[in-house]
Design a protein around this motif. Structure first.
Motif, PDB file in Angstrom:
ATOM      1  N   ALA A   1     -22.982  33.317  -2.333  1.00 35.52           N
ATOM      2  CA  ALA A   1     -22.803  34.697  -1.884  1.00 35.52           C
ATOM      3  C   ALA A   1     -24.057  35.145  -1.151  1.00 35.52           C
ATOM      4  O   ALA A   1     -25.165  34.723  -1.481  1.00 35.52           O
ATOM      5  N   LEU A   2     -23.857  36.011  -0.166  1.00 37.29           N
ATOM      6  CA  LEU A   2     -24.947  36.489   0.682  1.00 37.29           C
ATOM      7  C   LEU A   2     -24.702  37.954   0.987  1.00 37.29           C
ATOM      8  O   LEU A   2     -23.574  38.354   1.280  1.00 37.29           O
ATOM      9  N   ALA A   3     -25.752  38.769   0.900  1.00 38.38           N
ATOM     10  CA  ALA A   3     -25.616  40.198   1.175  1.00 38.38           C
ATOM     11  C   ALA A   3     -26.834  40.699   1.920  1.00 38.38           C
ATOM     12  O   ALA A   3     -27.950  40.218   1.710  1.00 38.38           O
TER      13      ALA A   3
ATOM     14  N   ALA B   1     -37.487  42.358   1.795  1.00 38.94           N
ATOM     15  CA  ALA B   1     -36.351  41.467   1.564  1.00 38.94           C
ATOM     16  C   ALA B   1     -35.138  42.029   2.286  1.00 38.94           C
ATOM     17  O   ALA B   1     -34.662  43.111   1.960  1.00 38.94           O
ATOM     18  N   GLU B   2     -34.653  41.314   3.295  1.00 40.94           N
ATOM     19  CA  GLU B   2     -33.534  41.800   4.087  1.00 40.94           C
ATOM     20  C   GLU B   2     -32.206  41.176   3.691  1.00 40.94           C
ATOM     21  O   GLU B   2     -31.150  41.724   3.996  1.00 40.94           O
ATOM     22  N   LEU B   3     -32.266  40.020   3.034  1.00 39.28           N
ATOM     23  CA  LEU B   3     -31.051  39.362   2.575  1.00 39.28           C
ATOM     24  C   LEU B   3     -31.209  38.979   1.115  1.00 39.28           C
ATOM     25  O   LEU B   3     -32.319  38.756   0.629  1.00 39.28           O
ATOM     26  N   CYS B   4     -30.083  38.902   0.433  1.00 40.79           N
ATOM     27  CA  CYS B   4     -30.063  38.466  -0.957  1.00 40.79           C
ATOM     28  C   CYS B   4     -29.015  37.365  -1.080  1.00 40.79           C
ATOM     29  O   CYS B   4     -27.903  37.497  -0.561  1.00 40.79           O
ATOM     30  N   VAL B   5     -29.362  36.277  -1.750  1.00 40.69           N
ATOM     31  CA  VAL B   5     -28.495  35.104  -1.854  1.00 40.69           C
ATOM     32  C   VAL B   5     -28.247  34.792  -3.323  1.00 40.69           C
ATOM     33  O   VAL B   5     -29.177  34.832  -4.133  1.00 40.69           O
ATOM     34  N   ARG B   6     -27.006  34.466  -3.647  1.00 42.65           N
ATOM     35  CA  ARG B   6     -26.685  34.037  -5.005  1.00 42.65           C
ATOM     36  C   ARG B   6     -26.279  32.577  -5.007  1.00 42.65           C
ATOM     37  O   ARG B   6     -25.442  32.155  -4.206  1.00 42.65           O
ATOM     38  N   THR B   7     -26.873  31.810  -5.890  1.00 45.43           N
ATOM     39  CA  THR B   7     -26.471  30.435  -6.164  1.00 45.43           C
ATOM     40  C   THR B   7     -25.968  30.398  -7.606  1.00 45.43           C
ATOM     41  O   THR B   7     -26.082  31.390  -8.330  1.00 45.43           O
ATOM     42  N   PRO B   8     -25.415  29.273  -8.074  1.00 48.29           N
ATOM     43  CA  PRO B   8     -24.938  29.234  -9.458  1.00 48.29           C
ATOM     44  C   PRO B   8     -26.019  29.514 -10.497  1.00 48.29           C
ATOM     45  O   PRO B   8     -25.705  29.939 -11.609  1.00 48.29           O
ATOM     46  N   ARG B   9     -27.290  29.310 -10.161  1.00 53.19           N
ATOM     47  CA  ARG B   9     -28.354  29.459 -11.155  1.00 53.19           C
ATOM     48  C   ARG B   9     -29.358  30.567 -10.849  1.00 53.19           C
ATOM     49  O   ARG B   9     -30.039  31.040 -11.753  1.00 53.19           O
ATOM     50  N   GLU B  10     -29.474  30.964  -9.587  1.00 49.52           N
ATOM     51  CA  GLU B  10     -30.562  31.867  -9.223  1.00 49.52           C
ATOM     52  C   GLU B  10     -30.118  32.898  -8.200  1.00 49.52           C
ATOM     53  O   GLU B  10     -29.077  32.767  -7.565  1.00 49.52           O
ATOM     54  N   ILE B  11     -30.973  33.906  -8.063  1.00 49.11           N
ATOM     55  CA  ILE B  11     -30.880  34.879  -6.985  1.00 49.11           C
ATOM     56  C   ILE B  11     -32.096  34.676  -6.089  1.00 49.11           C
ATOM     57  O   ILE B  11     -33.215  34.498  -6.577  1.00 49.11           O
ATOM     58  N   TRP B  12     -31.892  34.704  -4.783  1.00 47.35           N
ATOM     59  CA  TRP B  12     -32.981  34.505  -3.831  1.00 47.35           C
ATOM     60  C   TRP B  12     -33.104  35.734  -2.928  1.00 47.35           C
ATOM     61  O   TRP B  12     -32.104  36.237  -2.418  1.00 47.35           O
TER      62      TRP B  12
ATOM     63  N   VAL C   1     -30.898  37.068 -14.750  1.00 48.10           N
ATOM     64  CA  VAL C   1     -30.881  38.329 -15.498  1.00 48.10           C
ATOM     65  C   VAL C   1     -31.129  39.509 -14.566  1.00 48.10           C
ATOM     66  O   VAL C   1     -30.828  40.643 -14.897  1.00 48.10           O
ATOM     67  N   GLU C   2     -31.672  39.228 -13.385  1.00 49.80           N
ATOM     68  CA  GLU C   2     -31.915  40.288 -12.414  1.00 49.80           C
ATOM     69  C   GLU C   2     -30.774  40.412 -11.417  1.00 49.80           C
ATOM     70  O   GLU C   2     -30.890  41.107 -10.418  1.00 49.80           O
ATOM     71  N   TYR C   3     -29.651  39.756 -11.699  1.00 54.10           N
ATOM     72  CA  TYR C   3     -28.565  39.691 -10.720  1.00 54.10           C
ATOM     73  C   TYR C   3     -28.067  41.060 -10.290  1.00 54.10           C
ATOM     74  O   TYR C   3     -27.764  41.287  -9.122  1.00 54.10           O
ATOM     75  N   ASP C   4     -27.981  42.017 -11.225  1.00 55.80           N
ATOM     76  CA  ASP C   4     -27.415  43.312 -10.887  1.00 55.80           C
ATOM     77  C   ASP C   4     -28.211  44.030  -9.813  1.00 55.80           C
ATOM     78  O   ASP C   4     -27.701  44.925  -9.155  1.00 55.80           O
ATOM     79  N   SER C   5     -29.490  43.667  -9.629  1.00 50.55           N
ATOM     80  CA  SER C   5     -30.302  44.329  -8.619  1.00 50.55           C
ATOM     81  C   SER C   5     -30.193  43.658  -7.260  1.00 50.55           C
ATOM     82  O   SER C   5     -30.806  44.082  -6.304  1.00 50.55           O
TER      83      SER C   5
END
Length: 237
Positions: free
Chosen positions: A183-185, A199-210, A229-233
């Motif tokens: 996922a990318l936002a 930070a202009e983009l946020c990326v979700r992988t199965p284990r981390e947020i980037w 644990v910081e996924y909601d942000s």
């Protein structure tokens, strides 16, 4: 963008999009199309301006009216996609005019669905790098700040800037690859990473947020991993 239980996700999306809140008629029930809603994964995008929801599964694209049960299936000519055994499924994003853009997770081609006519056009991308690789995209978003789409390759971890005409893809040099992107936002302007970069983009992988912060040239970017644990942000819903 959401991945998971499509029936629950769609109902939540419909609730958020409907100005009057949720009721029994706010969205089509899962039972109205069991085969689609029982798919193991789905992607959806809410279009509140038109009171509808776009849903992408491995069967293709369906468009739902939030206020009723109307469903329109939209075939994607020559669409190529592989299932979860090979990584995350393709993605769908809405452009500035409400057009839906669908990726393949196998080839660098996009399918655009016109917001008004629902006509589909196919857009093979001219890559400026990695032309010897099989580059598909498992995450896609539109950035109003940069006036362009951004896409990520699940296998290679590469980030690409795609022009609004869906003709060219420019590879962004990353401080390290982000493999396994699901996922990318686009982040709101002014959100800072831990090291002080925006930070202009946020990326979700199965284990981390980037978090992804671009250099002034926009040709390269720094990436910073965070824990789930910081996924909601993250903002990549």
């Amino acid at each position: 963008m959401s991945i998971g239980n499509p029936a629950k996700a769609f109902l939540l999306a419909a609730c958020l999009a409907a100005s009057g809140g949720c009721d029994s008629g706010a969205a089509p029930s899962p039972e109205s199309n069991p085969a689609e809603w029982r798919a193991p994964e789905a992607r959806y995008r809410v279009d509140p301006a038109r009171n509808r929801v776009w849903v992408l599964t491995l069967e293709g694209v369906a468009l739902y009216d939030v206020k009723g049960s109307k469903r329109v299936a939209i075939p994607l000519p020559q669409w190529v996609a592989v299932g979860n055994a090979y990584g995350c499924m393709p993605d769908l994003a809405l452009g500035p005019g409400g057009d839906a853009v669908v990726t393949s997770n196998v080839v660098p081609t996009l399918w655009k669905i016109d917001a008004e006519t629902l006509a589909v056009t196919v857009h093979p991308l001219a890559l400026d790098a990695d032309t010897d690789k099989d580059v598909g995209f498992s995450a896609l978003t539109y950035s109003a700040e940069q006036g362009a789409f951004f896409a990520l390759s699940y296998a290679h971890g590469s980030l690409w800037r795609i022009d609004r005409q869906l003709e060219r893809a420019q590879k962004i040099e990353l401080s390290e690859p982000i493999r396994g992107a699901c996922a990318l936002a686009a982040r709101p302007r002014g959100v800072r990473q831990p090291m002080g970069r925006f930070a202009e983009l946020c990326v979700r992988t199965p284990r981390e947020i980037w978090d992804v912060g671009f250099a002034p040239s926009r040709r390269s970017a720094y990436v910073t991993a965070r824990t789930r644990v910081e996924y909601d942000s993250c903002g990549a819903s």
